[in-house]
Design a protein around this motif. Structure first.
Motif, PDB file in Angstrom:
ATOM      1  N   ALA A 196      18.356   5.989  16.130  1.00  0.00           N
ATOM      2  CA  ALA A 196      19.681   6.606  16.021  1.00  0.00           C
ATOM      3  C   ALA A 196      20.174   7.050  17.399  1.00  0.00           C
ATOM      4  O   ALA A 196      19.375   7.407  18.268  1.00  0.00           O
ATOM      5  CB  ALA A 196      19.616   7.797  15.069  1.00  0.00           C
ATOM      6  N   PRO A 197      21.498   7.049  17.605  1.00  0.00           N
ATOM      7  CA  PRO A 197      22.048   7.466  18.907  1.00  0.00           C
ATOM      8  C   PRO A 197      22.103   8.984  19.021  1.00  0.00           C
ATOM      9  O   PRO A 197      22.863   9.636  18.309  1.00  0.00           O
ATOM     10  CB  PRO A 197      23.454   6.861  18.893  1.00  0.00           C
ATOM     11  N   LEU A 297      28.982  16.307   2.777  1.00  0.00           N
ATOM     12  CA  LEU A 297      27.809  17.011   2.271  1.00  0.00           C
ATOM     13  C   LEU A 297      26.718  17.073   3.332  1.00  0.00           C
ATOM     14  O   LEU A 297      26.053  18.103   3.509  1.00  0.00           O
ATOM     15  CB  LEU A 297      27.302  16.298   1.018  1.00  0.00           C
ATOM     16  N   LEU A 298      26.540  15.980   4.065  1.00  0.00           N
ATOM     17  CA  LEU A 298      25.551  15.936   5.134  1.00  0.00           C
ATOM     18  C   LEU A 298      25.886  16.950   6.221  1.00  0.00           C
ATOM     19  O   LEU A 298      25.009  17.706   6.685  1.00  0.00           O
ATOM     20  CB  LEU A 298      25.492  14.520   5.715  1.00  0.00           C
ATOM     21  N   ALA A 384      22.938  19.213  16.191  1.00  0.00           N
ATOM     22  CA  ALA A 384      23.589  18.933  14.900  1.00  0.00           C
ATOM     23  C   ALA A 384      24.167  17.524  14.863  1.00  0.00           C
ATOM     24  O   ALA A 384      24.023  16.804  13.868  1.00  0.00           O
ATOM     25  CB  ALA A 384      24.673  19.971  14.625  1.00  0.00           C
ATOM     26  N   ALA A 385      24.808  17.115  15.956  1.00  0.00           N
ATOM     27  CA  ALA A 385      25.372  15.767  16.003  1.00  0.00           C
ATOM     28  C   ALA A 385      24.273  14.717  15.949  1.00  0.00           C
ATOM     29  O   ALA A 385      24.432  13.657  15.330  1.00  0.00           O
ATOM     30  CB  ALA A 385      26.211  15.602  17.268  1.00  0.00           C
ATOM     31  N   THR A 386      23.136  15.002  16.592  1.00  0.00           N
ATOM     32  CA  THR A 386      22.016  14.060  16.548  1.00  0.00           C
ATOM     33  C   THR A 386      21.443  13.963  15.143  1.00  0.00           C
ATOM     34  O   THR A 386      21.136  12.865  14.658  1.00  0.00           O
ATOM     35  CB  THR A 386      20.917  14.495  17.542  1.00  0.00           C
ATOM     36  N   LEU A 387      21.286  15.106  14.470  1.00  0.00           N
ATOM     37  CA  LEU A 387      20.793  15.084  13.097  1.00  0.00           C
ATOM     38  C   LEU A 387      21.733  14.310  12.178  1.00  0.00           C
ATOM     39  O   LEU A 387      21.281  13.602  11.272  1.00  0.00           O
ATOM     40  CB  LEU A 387      20.604  16.513  12.579  1.00  0.00           C
ATOM     41  N   ALA A 388      23.032  14.441  12.397  1.00  0.00           N
ATOM     42  CA  ALA A 388      23.989  13.687  11.581  1.00  0.00           C
ATOM     43  C   ALA A 388      23.795  12.187  11.785  1.00  0.00           C
ATOM     44  O   ALA A 388      23.846  11.403  10.829  1.00  0.00           O
ATOM     45  CB  ALA A 388      25.414  14.105  11.933  1.00  0.00           C
ATOM     46  N   ALA A 391      20.237  11.248  10.118  1.00  0.00           N
ATOM     47  CA  ALA A 391      20.299  11.259   8.660  1.00  0.00           C
ATOM     48  C   ALA A 391      21.220  10.166   8.140  1.00  0.00           C
ATOM     49  O   ALA A 391      20.928   9.521   7.123  1.00  0.00           O
ATOM     50  CB  ALA A 391      20.765  12.631   8.164  1.00  0.00           C
ATOM     51  N   GLY A 392      22.334   9.918   8.836  1.00  0.00           N
ATOM     52  CA  GLY A 392      23.229   8.840   8.423  1.00  0.00           C
ATOM     53  C   GLY A 392      22.534   7.488   8.489  1.00  0.00           C
ATOM     54  O   GLY A 392      22.701   6.652   7.596  1.00  0.00           O
ATOM     55  N   ALA A 393      21.717   7.280   9.539  1.00  0.00           N
ATOM     56  CA  ALA A 393      20.989   6.022   9.659  1.00  0.00           C
ATOM     57  C   ALA A 393      19.950   5.879   8.550  1.00  0.00           C
ATOM     58  O   ALA A 393      19.764   4.799   7.987  1.00  0.00           O
ATOM     59  CB  ALA A 393      20.317   5.946  11.026  1.00  0.00           C
ATOM     60  N   VAL A 394      19.265   6.967   8.230  1.00  0.00           N
ATOM     61  CA  VAL A 394      18.249   6.935   7.177  1.00  0.00           C
ATOM     62  C   VAL A 394      18.894   6.675   5.812  1.00  0.00           C
ATOM     63  O   VAL A 394      18.347   5.937   4.983  1.00  0.00           O
ATOM     64  CB  VAL A 394      17.447   8.251   7.174  1.00  0.00           C
ATOM     65  N   LEU A 395      20.054   7.250   5.592  1.00  0.00           N
ATOM     66  CA  LEU A 395      20.760   7.022   4.330  1.00  0.00           C
ATOM     67  C   LEU A 395      21.399   5.639   4.278  1.00  0.00           C
ATOM     68  O   LEU A 395      21.773   5.165   3.197  1.00  0.00           O
ATOM     69  CB  LEU A 395      21.836   8.088   4.133  1.00  0.00           C
TER      70      LEU A 395
END
Length: 411
Positions: A196-197, A297-298, A384-388, A391-395
């Protein structure tokens, strides 16, 4: 009783009076399974001794105390992950990743033991466990930087924590898939997490907001102190008198607000679940379609985890201490919350199927939870932006353009 004993880890204990060569390993395996299933505080040395067909006095010849046994169980759980990662010196990263996945599926208790039970150790032993976990994370971060040399050390470390969270997520649920399919999915999710970026990260750069003005309500003061202390020390390690003292409320006055320590825990868990439910309701109400709802939600969950990391810990680790009826309600509410995530994901990616979608949701949230509960990561600008992105990549969501500005949330 014998039938119950046979259920521990699926193993039949050795007959009493025998001394198998692998007795120490049998003890560690039984203790790991019991600590994972019932929680450290609810397992006695006699339970472990019975699970391996020996007397409690004989057990103490191998481990001097239950805390000593817990430390060895946690370190024993870290060891196979370290051993799998040690192959990185001679094998390609994909082979190493598959080896780590095999370990996490074979030892599904590992994540819970690291996160839930490891914090109950005395300070010196807890520091030793942390050193081991950081050593594992450092190896993963090194592999990430080898593949992505433009990343900063901080970005690689954050992605390493996220990747390990994804790989250890099966420890926190009982969803099953055929083994080959499960391995393929976890490998895919692990790759997605570390690829993820990341946003630009500046450790310890954010100024903490002012402490603010506390509510005068003594009930709120008690609840706030209880959430913090249960998260840090575990429910069993905190007395209601300690909570009262931390809130500045003397002795019996505590009982004017809560009937018992269990009542405090129930109120705290209920608050956490209701908060998440309100965030979910808001995210869904303002969304035009399932994908927009899932993204909203994420973002809401990342904010919640950063701002209320103690409540996250409580929901992950202490629900088992609730009375049976309250425990059932809390777990049902948590299951309903997670199923809403899976339902949205299936609406966006119907090809996944229900079980893989639920596994993806657990993986994404576990990565967020792990980072939120790790202070030096949580207090990093850009996390927070990295987690988004992770998590977006995992989803399996498509990248949503440029990363949004980091959420200013410190716990």
């Amino acid at each position: 009783m014998a039938a119950a004993v046979r259920k521990v880890g699926g193993r039949v204990p050795p007959a009493r009076g025998t001394r198998p060569r692998n007795r120490r390993a049998l003890i560690l395996a039984a203790a790991a399974e019991l600590f994972h299933r019932r929680g450290y505080a609810d397992v006695g040395m006699s339970d472990i001794a019975e699970a391996v067909g020996m007397g409690p006095s004989a057990l103490y010849r191998h481990f001097r105390s239950k805390q000593h046994l817990l430390m060895q169980v946690v370190l024993d759980g870290v060891a196979p992950v370290r051993e799998a990662l040690a192959r990185s010196a001679v094998e390609d990263p994909d082979t190493v990743l598959r080896a780590v996945v095999a370990v996490t599926l074979d030892h599904r208790e590992v994540g819970v033991l690291w996160q839930r039970e490891g914090r109950l150790l005395p300070a010196a032993e807890r520091a030793e466990v942390r050193r081991e976990i950081r050593a594992v994370t450092a190896v993963v971060a090194g592999l990430i930087r080898d593949a992505r040399p433009r990343l900063s050390p901080e970005q690689a470390e954050l992605l390493a924590w996220c990747g390990l969270g994804v790989l250890l997520s099966p420890s926190f649920h009982r969803i099953e898939l055929p083994r080959p399919e499960y391995v393929r999915l976890l490998v895919e999710l692990g790759r997605a997490a570390v690829a993820a970026p990341p946003a630009e990260l500046v450790p310890n750069a954010r100024a903490r907001p002012p402490a603010g003005i506390a509510l005068r309500s003594r009930r709120e003061a008690l609840l706030t102190a209880a959430v913090r202390m249960f998260a840090e020390q575990g429910y069993a390690g905190v007395a209601i008198e300690d909570i009262g003292a931390a809130a500045g409320i003397a002795g019996p006055s505590v009982y004017n607000h809560f009937e018992s320590k269990g009542d405090l825990l129930s109120a705290a868990v209920t608050r956490g679940i209701e908060w998440l439910t309100m965030d979910m309701t808001g995210a869904l109400a303002g969304a035009a379609d399932p994908e927009a709802a899932l993204r909203a939600l994420l973002e809401a969950y990342i904010r919640f985890a950063a701002e209320h990391s103690d409540l996250v810990s409580l929901l992950l680790t202490e629900v088992s201490h609730l009375p049976m009826s309250a425990r059932h309600r809390a777990r049902q509410a948590q299951a309903d919350y997670l199923m809403e995530w899976a339902h949205l994901l299936c609406a966006v990616r119907p090809q996944y199927g229900t079980a893989p979608a639920r596994i993806r949701v657990h993986a994404a949230l576990t990565a967020i939870n792990d980072v939120a509960r790790t202070r030096h990561l949580r207090d990093t600008a850009g996390v927070a932006a990295t987690l988004a992105a992770v998590a977006g990549a995992v989803l399996g969501l498509d990248p949503a353009g440029e990363p949004e500005p980091p959420l200013d949330a410190s716990g």
